[in-house]
Design a protein around this motif. Sequence first.
Motif, mmCIF file in Angstrom:
data_model
loop_
_atom_site.group_PDB
_atom_site.id
_atom_site.type_symbol
_atom_site.label_atom_id
_atom_site.label_comp_id
_atom_site.label_asym_id
_atom_site.label_seq_id
_atom_site.Cartn_x
_atom_site.Cartn_y
_atom_site.Cartn_z
ATOM 1 N N GLN A 1 -2.566 -88.235 32.918
ATOM 2 C CA GLN A 1 -2.238 -87.561 31.650
ATOM 3 C C GLN A 1 -0.749 -87.587 31.342
ATOM 4 O O GLN A 1 -0.214 -86.611 30.822
ATOM 5 C CB GLN A 1 -2.700 -86.103 31.692
ATOM 6 N N PRO B 1 1.497 -93.241 28.265
ATOM 7 C CA PRO B 1 0.555 -93.836 27.320
ATOM 8 C C PRO B 1 -0.147 -95.020 27.976
ATOM 9 O O PRO B 1 0.459 -95.751 28.758
ATOM 10 C CB PRO B 1 1.447 -94.306 26.177
ATOM 11 N N SER C 1 -0.228 -99.288 23.548
ATOM 12 C CA SER C 1 1.109 -99.364 22.970
ATOM 13 C C SER C 1 1.611 -100.802 22.879
ATOM 14 O O SER C 1 2.537 -101.086 22.129
ATOM 15 C CB SER C 1 2.082 -98.499 23.784
ATOM 16 N N GLN D 1 -7.158 -82.210 28.234
ATOM 17 C CA GLN D 1 -5.825 -82.805 28.029
ATOM 18 C C GLN D 1 -4.702 -81.788 28.105
ATOM 19 O O GLN D 1 -3.740 -81.860 27.337
ATOM 20 C CB GLN D 1 -5.752 -83.496 26.672
ATOM 21 N N ASP E 1 -10.335 -90.237 22.139
ATOM 22 C CA ASP E 1 -9.243 -89.260 22.158
ATOM 23 C C ASP E 1 -8.598 -89.162 23.529
ATOM 24 O O ASP E 1 -7.380 -89.003 23.649
ATOM 25 C CB ASP E 1 -9.761 -87.885 21.723
ATOM 26 N N MET F 1 -6.362 -92.125 24.033
ATOM 27 C CA MET F 1 -5.135 -92.023 23.233
ATOM 28 C C MET F 1 -4.230 -90.902 23.724
ATOM 29 O O MET F 1 -3.032 -90.901 23.456
ATOM 30 C CB MET F 1 -5.480 -91.805 21.764
ATOM 31 N N GLN F 2 -4.805 -89.938 24.467
ATOM 32 C CA GLN F 2 -4.007 -88.837 25.032
ATOM 33 C C GLN F 2 -3.123 -88.151 24.006
ATOM 34 O O GLN F 2 -1.997 -87.765 24.318
ATOM 35 C CB GLN F 2 -3.125 -89.343 26.174
ATOM 36 N N ALA F 3 -3.600 -88.001 22.791
ATOM 37 C CA ALA F 3 -2.695 -87.464 21.786
ATOM 38 C C ALA F 3 -3.300 -86.275 21.030
ATOM 39 O O ALA F 3 -2.703 -85.223 20.933
ATOM 40 C CB ALA F 3 -2.337 -88.559 20.791
ATOM 41 N N SER F 4 -4.498 -86.472 20.510
ATOM 42 C CA SER F 4 -5.079 -85.416 19.707
ATOM 43 C C SER F 4 -6.039 -84.600 20.567
ATOM 44 O O SER F 4 -6.651 -85.135 21.476
ATOM 45 C CB SER F 4 -5.845 -86.038 18.553
ATOM 46 N N GLN G 1 -2.179 -92.411 15.005
ATOM 47 C CA GLN G 1 -1.457 -92.068 16.237
ATOM 48 C C GLN G 1 -0.433 -93.130 16.589
ATOM 49 O O GLN G 1 0.211 -93.043 17.636
ATOM 50 C CB GLN G 1 -2.436 -91.929 17.410
#
Lengths: 204, 204, 204
Positions: free
Chosen positions: A55, A58, A63, B55, C51, C54-57, C115
């Motif tokens: 975690q 990225p 990317s 997360q 999600d 992408m580890q973002a949202s 993202q």
Amino acid sequence: MNVLYLTDLIGTGVFAISGTLAALHRRKDLDVLTLFLFAFVTAVGGGTLRDVIMQASPVVWISDGTYLIVILGSTLLAIACRRWWLGVLQRPLLLFDTLGIGIFTILGLEKALHQGVNPWAAVLLGVVSALFGGVIRDTLANEVPLVFERHLYATPCLTGAILYVLALPLGLNPTGLFLGAVGVITGFRLLALRKGWALPPIRT
Amino acid sequence: MNVLYLTDLIGTGVFAISGTLAALHRRKDLDVLTLFLFAFVTAVGGGTLRDVIMQASPVVWISDGTYLIVILGSTLLAIACRRWWLGVLQRPLLLFDTLGIGIFTILGLEKALHQGVNPWAAVLLGVVSALFGGVIRDTLANEVPLVFERHLYATPCLTGAILYVLALPLGLNPTGLFLGAVGVITGFRLLALRKGWALPPIRT
Amino acid sequence: MNVLYLTDLIGTGVFAISGTLAALHRRKDLDVLTLFLFAFVTAVGGGTLRDVIMQASPVVWISDGTYLIVILGSTLLAIACRRWWLGVLQRPLLLFDTLGIGIFTILGLEKALHQGVNPWAAVLLGVVSALFGGVIRDTLANEVPLVFERHLYATPCLTGAILYVLALPLGLNPTGLFLGAVGVITGFRLLALRKGWALPPIRT
């Protein structure tokens, strides 16, 4: 930096090729898109799982689009050369696959250590990076993952990774240490394959 | 805090033991390393999946090496005592496993509520924590996960978790509430096993 | 915004229904809770995986309880109407499922582009959103995921997603572009099913 990046790309391509050939070897009815999906899962599955568990960083193929291009190119190359490579070339390919596993174990271990993961979890994450692409591929294809069969698959990875962690405080040359650990993994696995080595089964 | 940590470690050890014994029970050709992998996946799989979906919190076995040591020790213990435990001790082990499922459901539920997850998603994440280590283990071993078989496996977990969420606004003693919910899950599951209870199948 | 949210909820409900019916169609011994688990995995599995990678949202069903209510309601509805829908209604349901796949592919692709994911990875993440709920469901049920069978399942999704990415710089009306891409996916897949189209297998 550039050498590591190139190593990572080469490892990704090698894994995509071995994923394509493994799928072609076992099933006769796959189309080009399904083969690409198998190659993709084999090549990025282990590293993605490692990054998702940590975690922190990225996921690399998200990317940087270069990875997807390498996987697509490698899949097409493997399809074009499939008869040649599934025939005479099986031995060189096994060498590449083993080299890929060695490289990815130590690259994954280093990435985990950089994130501040404790050394023993980093060893496990390195092994996950190298082996779980294949595990996910085999699980999706509804087969028992090779790594759970009783031959020396995870053991060389664990041995090389543990030696690397133990040698880190000695302050050796980083490149030498990297190459040494990859060499231990590759050599151990190739020897084990050749000699038919296996850990004894636990009988009940 | 310290009691929760200890509970978590004990639950991890119990799950590692039950993972090792389950693998030994079904397959005759596993070596010590493969057994450790099965124990590891069983013990940390559910909690890792929960943390990755949320997360938010670092995965616990990555930041704290104690968990890996507990899993390794439990695997070796289970291997050493395998004949004894697979024979006479099956009943106490079932009790431990059921207790572990109860503890992990409520621990996972609390962790999710702490992260601000909505209560019904937290209930599901609690159940995921407790059961998906086994689900991942069975999937990797190419078997239908036990939780999808028609006996009361997920139902007691859901019942205990929902009662816990409903009782939270009552302002009861936290320890009492925790023990009560774990007791409901464990008691319900043991009763269901003994009496052969199952939900009726949906016929088409 | 509200239209997208509603679309997402409708897609979730449609996927929960098709997950329940698929499970009922294949196995005769499932209880209501197991059916809910299959519906849940089918409906949220793909989006959750997207999600998490992408580890973002934040994962959507965790922050918004509405999704779980929609899934529960859809599962109960599918159970209540199972004889009717597994009989005469199979064709409309296939239409809904195909529409759901089209919608989720483009919704997932848009979310990934938002993202900052590179376009080709975003295409793959859109396809993952739409198809991997079913992949996880089939893997848990110990079957080879449909997407790896040789009929046109992933191909229409990829085609629609790639056309969408290529058309983005043209500055078309966003709603029109969205509907057009969903239409391409749905129409392509329905035509392929009707005509029995498939990519040629790669022979070795």
